[in-house]
Write an enzyme that holds these catalytic residues in place. Structure first.
Site, PDB file in Angstrom:
ATOM      1  CB  THR A  62      -0.895  -0.010   1.260  1.00 60.38           C
ATOM      2  OG1 THR A  62      -1.508   1.266   1.405  1.00 60.38           O
ATOM      3  CG2 THR A  62      -0.098  -0.280   2.536  1.00 60.38           C
ATOM      4  CG  ASP A  63      -1.170   4.996  -0.862  1.00 59.22           C
ATOM      5  OD1 ASP A  63      -1.691   4.371   0.077  1.00 59.22           O
ATOM      6  OD2 ASP A  63      -1.796   5.842  -1.539  1.00 59.22           O
ATOM      7  CD  GLU A  64      -3.321   3.588   4.678  1.00 58.78           C
ATOM      8  OE1 GLU A  64      -3.047   3.477   5.878  1.00 58.78           O
ATOM      9  OE2 GLU A  64      -4.479   3.600   4.235  1.00 58.78           O
ATOM     10  CE1 TYR A  69      -3.456  -2.562   5.823  1.00 58.13           C
ATOM     11  CE2 TYR A  69      -3.210  -0.212   5.353  1.00 58.13           C
ATOM     12  CZ  TYR A  69      -3.335  -1.525   4.906  1.00 58.13           C
ATOM     13  OH  TYR A  69      -3.322  -1.793   3.557  1.00 58.13           O
ATOM     14  CE  LYS A  85      -0.122  -4.540   3.050  1.00 59.12           C
ATOM     15  NZ  LYS A  85      -0.557  -5.863   2.490  1.00 59.12           N
TER      16      LYS A  85
HETATM   17  P1  NAD Z   1      -9.958  -7.058   2.398  1.00 61.92           P
HETATM   18  O1  NAD Z   1      -9.935  -6.794   3.859  1.00 61.92           O
HETATM   19  O2  NAD Z   1     -11.167  -6.741   1.609  1.00 61.92           O
HETATM   20  O3  NAD Z   1      -9.651  -8.619   2.143  1.00 61.92           O
HETATM   21  C1  NAD Z   1      -8.659  -9.323   2.832  1.00 61.92           C
HETATM   22  C2  NAD Z   1      -8.844 -10.810   2.556  1.00 61.92           C
HETATM   23  O4  NAD Z   1      -7.797 -11.526   3.232  1.00 61.92           O
HETATM   24  C3  NAD Z   1     -10.170 -11.381   3.073  1.00 61.92           C
HETATM   25  O5  NAD Z   1     -10.735 -12.235   2.110  1.00 61.92           O
HETATM   26  C4  NAD Z   1      -9.766 -12.149   4.313  1.00 61.92           C
HETATM   27  O6  NAD Z   1     -10.635 -13.244   4.595  1.00 61.92           O
HETATM   28  C5  NAD Z   1      -8.373 -12.622   3.937  1.00 61.92           C
HETATM   29  N1  NAD Z   1      -7.540 -12.899   5.097  1.00 61.92           N
HETATM   30  C6  NAD Z   1      -7.350 -12.090   6.187  1.00 61.92           C
HETATM   31  N2  NAD Z   1      -6.527 -12.707   7.064  1.00 61.92           N
HETATM   32  C7  NAD Z   1      -6.173 -13.895   6.513  1.00 61.92           C
HETATM   33  C8  NAD Z   1      -5.332 -14.954   6.921  1.00 61.92           C
HETATM   34  N3  NAD Z   1      -4.679 -14.908   8.093  1.00 61.92           N
HETATM   35  N4  NAD Z   1      -5.172 -16.030   6.106  1.00 61.92           N
HETATM   36  C9  NAD Z   1      -5.832 -16.078   4.913  1.00 61.92           C
HETATM   37  N5  NAD Z   1      -6.654 -15.105   4.491  1.00 61.92           N
HETATM   38  C10 NAD Z   1      -6.820 -14.028   5.268  1.00 61.92           C
HETATM   39  O7  NAD Z   1      -8.679  -6.334   1.830  1.00 61.92           O
HETATM   40  P2  NAD Z   1      -8.484  -5.587   0.428  1.00 61.92           P
HETATM   41  O8  NAD Z   1      -8.969  -4.194   0.545  1.00 61.92           O
HETATM   42  O9  NAD Z   1      -8.983  -6.457  -0.664  1.00 61.92           O
HETATM   43  O10 NAD Z   1      -6.876  -5.517   0.372  1.00 61.92           O
HETATM   44  C11 NAD Z   1      -6.127  -6.599  -0.172  1.00 61.92           C
HETATM   45  C12 NAD Z   1      -4.649  -6.272  -0.081  1.00 61.92           C
HETATM   46  O11 NAD Z   1      -4.375  -5.076  -0.805  1.00 61.92           O
HETATM   47  C13 NAD Z   1      -4.155  -6.016   1.339  1.00 61.92           C
HETATM   48  O12 NAD Z   1      -2.882  -6.589   1.459  1.00 61.92           O
HETATM   49  C14 NAD Z   1      -4.086  -4.493   1.451  1.00 61.92           C
HETATM   50  O13 NAD Z   1      -3.088  -4.109   2.356  1.00 61.92           O
HETATM   51  C15 NAD Z   1      -3.709  -4.128   0.025  1.00 61.92           C
HETATM   52  N6  NAD Z   1      -4.156  -2.796  -0.431  1.00 61.92           N
HETATM   53  C16 NAD Z   1      -5.458  -2.412  -0.281  1.00 61.92           C
HETATM   54  C17 NAD Z   1      -5.884  -1.183  -0.787  1.00 61.92           C
HETATM   55  C18 NAD Z   1      -7.324  -0.733  -0.684  1.00 61.92           C
HETATM   56  O14 NAD Z   1      -7.639   0.388  -1.080  1.00 61.92           O
HETATM   57  N7  NAD Z   1      -8.251  -1.550  -0.190  1.00 61.92           N
HETATM   58  C19 NAD Z   1      -4.965  -0.345  -1.438  1.00 61.92           C
HETATM   59  C20 NAD Z   1      -3.614  -0.759  -1.545  1.00 61.92           C
HETATM   60  C21 NAD Z   1      -3.244  -1.997  -1.056  1.00 61.92           C
HETATM   61  O1  DAU Z   2      -4.156   4.069   0.596  1.00 61.00           O
HETATM   62  C1  DAU Z   2      -4.395   2.689   0.512  1.00 61.00           C
HETATM   63  C2  DAU Z   2      -5.225   2.248   1.688  1.00 61.00           C
HETATM   64  O2  DAU Z   2      -6.554   2.714   1.457  1.00 61.00           O
HETATM   65  C3  DAU Z   2      -5.215   0.744   1.892  1.00 61.00           C
HETATM   66  O3  DAU Z   2      -3.912   0.327   2.211  1.00 61.00           O
HETATM   67  C4  DAU Z   2      -6.184   0.337   3.010  1.00 61.00           C
HETATM   68  O4  DAU Z   2      -6.254  -1.078   3.108  1.00 61.00           O
HETATM   69  C5  DAU Z   2      -7.553   0.866   2.663  1.00 61.00           C
HETATM   70  O5  DAU Z   2      -8.473   0.563   3.690  1.00 61.00           O
HETATM   71  C6  DAU Z   2      -7.518   2.374   2.425  1.00 61.00           C
HETATM   72  O6  DAU Z   2      -7.217   3.078   3.675  1.00 61.00           O
HETATM   73  P1  DAU Z   2      -7.949   4.446   4.063  1.00 61.00           P
HETATM   74  O7  DAU Z   2      -7.880   4.599   5.525  1.00 61.00           O
HETATM   75  O8  DAU Z   2      -7.478   5.549   3.204  1.00 61.00           O
HETATM   76  O9  DAU Z   2      -9.452   4.073   3.572  1.00 61.00           O
HETATM   77  P2  DAU Z   2     -10.892   4.325   4.264  1.00 61.00           P
HETATM   78  O10 DAU Z   2     -11.913   3.985   3.221  1.00 61.00           O
HETATM   79  O11 DAU Z   2     -11.001   3.672   5.579  1.00 61.00           O
HETATM   80  O12 DAU Z   2     -10.906   5.894   4.470  1.00 61.00           O
HETATM   81  C7  DAU Z   2     -10.746   6.785   3.392  1.00 61.00           C
HETATM   82  C8  DAU Z   2     -10.732   8.191   3.964  1.00 61.00           C
HETATM   83  O13 DAU Z   2     -12.051   8.487   4.466  1.00 61.00           O
HETATM   84  C9  DAU Z   2      -9.804   8.353   5.139  1.00 61.00           C
HETATM   85  O14 DAU Z   2      -9.245   9.660   5.104  1.00 61.00           O
HETATM   86  C10 DAU Z   2     -10.711   8.225   6.362  1.00 61.00           C
HETATM   87  C11 DAU Z   2     -12.029   8.780   5.861  1.00 61.00           C
HETATM   88  N1  DAU Z   2     -13.251   8.199   6.457  1.00 61.00           N
HETATM   89  C12 DAU Z   2     -13.361   6.844   6.495  1.00 61.00           C
HETATM   90  C13 DAU Z   2     -14.468   6.252   7.062  1.00 61.00           C
HETATM   91  C14 DAU Z   2     -14.600   4.737   7.118  1.00 61.00           C
HETATM   92  C15 DAU Z   2     -14.249   9.021   6.935  1.00 61.00           C
HETATM   93  O15 DAU Z   2     -14.152  10.269   6.881  1.00 61.00           O
HETATM   94  N2  DAU Z   2     -15.355   8.436   7.492  1.00 61.00           N
HETATM   95  C16 DAU Z   2     -15.506   7.087   7.588  1.00 61.00           C
HETATM   96  O16 DAU Z   2     -16.534   6.617   8.144  1.00 61.00           O
END
Ligand code: NAD
Ligand code: DAU
Length: 387
Positions: free
Chosen positions: A145-147, A171, A175
């Site tokens: 992730t970019d975080e 988190y 990562k």
């Molecule tokens: P998500 O939470 O929707 O899905 C995670 C999946 O992993 C689920 O299906 C869960 O059951 C499985 N899982 C969790 N713990 C496990 C374990 N111990 N063993 C096997 N499976 C397990 O997550 P997502 O948003 O799809 O993110 C997927 C990946 O991409 C993550 O590594 C996250 O850090 C990365 N990522 C997410 C975002 C985003 O915007 N959501 C952006 C950049 C990177």
């Molecule tokens: O940047 C990549 C990341 O993006 C991934 O690595 C993470 O897995 C993914 O969850 C996401 O993280 P964020 O914290 O940016 O996403 P989230 O959707 O939780 O929140 C987006 C923005 O909105 C953040 O600034 C927090 C804000 N927010 C979020 C929630 C859930 C609110 O203002 N209200 C809310 O209820």
């Protein structure tokens, strides 16, 4: 002009996709099986609260698809899968992924994101390097992730691959630790790894604890739309299929041991994105009067006034102010560019949620309700209350 994607001749592959029942993992599996129908895809997923087997229904009957319900921390199970399916490519999505949950309960993040990633690396090293199965042609692709880069000021340049790591939440720290382990297994043991660091994704199957799906589904239930702090935090949004294609390009053409940033150069303040979603849902209700019957609770949307649900709430602890990805390296080396515009991607996403109420109401089970209550009710009683 669109960059030209670099292509290489490829042979058939056997993939192990961890976390394939989650949001991005499932979209990746759909993308991969459509793009490379001859490949075998095995999903390993623990089906935590965020994992949902129904996300994989579209490929469930495909003879090249296999599902294993299991934990990435179970190293023996991973070794068995690598051997039994003669896996040559492991794409690692499995993680605890929600920043807010990492603030209230960091342990699971350490367990899955750090110990779990290390378990996969150990298994991959044993089978691919020590036992020699696919010794020359294997790949461990780590999805990050970019975080991990921390937070940006308004005028700072976007994150590049050389931006120093400065994670701010449990988190992102977990990562970052996993990214370092992946790198170390390449430098120490010669495991063939690549890593991608992507910005915020959105699209179908997005779990409704995250901002975009939370806002859409709350509008449809006439619930408040919680905005943390002043709502001016900035995220860089990418349609999920464009992330899947970016990973594909890194696997095909990325240099071993290297990291690639993937993003859409699409920065939005949270409050602006929430207002945009309100407008899109309101417009859908005007264009399709049947929606008012399908979503009888969506009173504000029916009045064309979803924005009235916007509610400012207490800020997230340690909230990162701005993320932005500089995708120059992926663009130059891999020919990567997103295909979806934000206009088309967000419209598709709103439509997907309008058409898949069955999916999102099923995932809003007891554990989801408890989370919403715990996260929002203390400071904002109306947010956790059910209507
Ligand atoms: P998500 O939470 O929707 O899905 C995670 C999946 O992993 C689920 O299906 C869960 O059951 C499985 N899982 C969790 N713990 C496990 C374990 N111990 N063993 C096997 N499976 C397990 O997550 P997502 O948003 O799809 O993110 C997927 C990946 O991409 C993550 O590594 C996250 O850090 C990365 N990522 C997410 C975002 C985003 O915007 N959501 C952006 C950049 C990177
Ligand atoms: O940047 C990549 C990341 O993006 C991934 O690595 C993470 O897995 C993914 O969850 C996401 O993280 P964020 O914290 O940016 O996403 P989230 O959707 O939780 O929140 C987006 C923005 O909105 C953040 O600034 C927090 C804000 N927010 C979020 C929630 C859930 C609110 O203002 N209200 C809310 O209820």
């Amino acid at each position: 002009m669109a960059a030209k994607e670099k292509t290489k001749n490829r042979t058939m592959s056997n993939l192990l996709v961890t976390g394939g029942a989650g949001f991005i993992g499932a979209n990746f599996v759909h993308y991969w099986m459509k793009t490379y129908p001859q490949d075998k895809v095995v999903v390993l997923d623990a089906l935590t609260y965020a994992g949902n087997k129904a996300n994989l229904d579209p490929v469930a009957e495909n003879p090249n698809f296999f599902f294993c319900h299991g934990n990435i921390c179970d190293t023996a199970l991973v070794e068995m899968l690598l051997k039994e399916h003669r896996i040559d490519t492991l794409v690692h999505f499995a993680a605890e992924s929600h920043v807010d949950r990492s603030i209230t309960g960091p342990d699971a993040f350490i367990e899955t994101n750090i110990i779990g990633t290390h378990s996969l690396l150990k298994a991959a090293k044993k089978i691919w390097l020590d036992e020699g199965l696919n010794k020359e042609s294997h790949r461990f692709h780590h999805v990050s992730t970019d975080e991990v880069y921390g937070t940006l000021g308004p005028e700072d340049p976007a994150f590049s691959e050389t931006t120093p790591y400065a994670p701010n939440s449990p988190y992102s720290a977990s990562k970052a630790a996993s990214d370092h382990l992946v790198r170390a297994y390449h430098h120490t043991y010669g495991l063939k790894v690549t890593t991608s660091n992507c910005s915020n994704n959105y699209g179908p199957y997005h779990f409704p604890e995250k901002l975009i799906p939370l806002v859409i589904t709350n509008i449809l239930q006439d619930k408040p739309l919680p905005i943390y702090g002043d709502g001016q935090q900035i995220r860089d949004w990418l349609y999920v299929e464009d992330h899947a294609r970016g990973i594909d390009l890194v696997i095909k053409n990325g240099q071993l041991g290297e990291c690639y940033n993937i993003g859409g150069v699409n920065e939005w303040a949270n409050i602006d994105i929430v207002k945009l979603i309100c407008r899109l849902v309101d417009q859908a209700f005007v264009e399709c009067p049947l929606l008012a019957e399908r979503f009888p609770k969506a009173a504000k949307a029916s009045e064309g006034n979803s924005a009235a649900l916007i509610t400012y709430v207490e800020d997230r602890a340690g909230h990162d102010r701005r993320y932005a990805i500089d995708p120059t390296r992926s663009n130059n080396e891999l020919g990567y560019e997103p295909r979806e515009t934000f206009d088309s991607g967000i419209a598709k996403t709103v439509n997907w949620f309008l058409n898949n109420e069955e999916w999102w109401s099923a995932v809003m089970d007891g554990s989801y309700q408890s989370w919403i209550k715990e996260q929002y009710q203390v400071t904002n009683p109306t947010l956790g209350a059910s209507k």
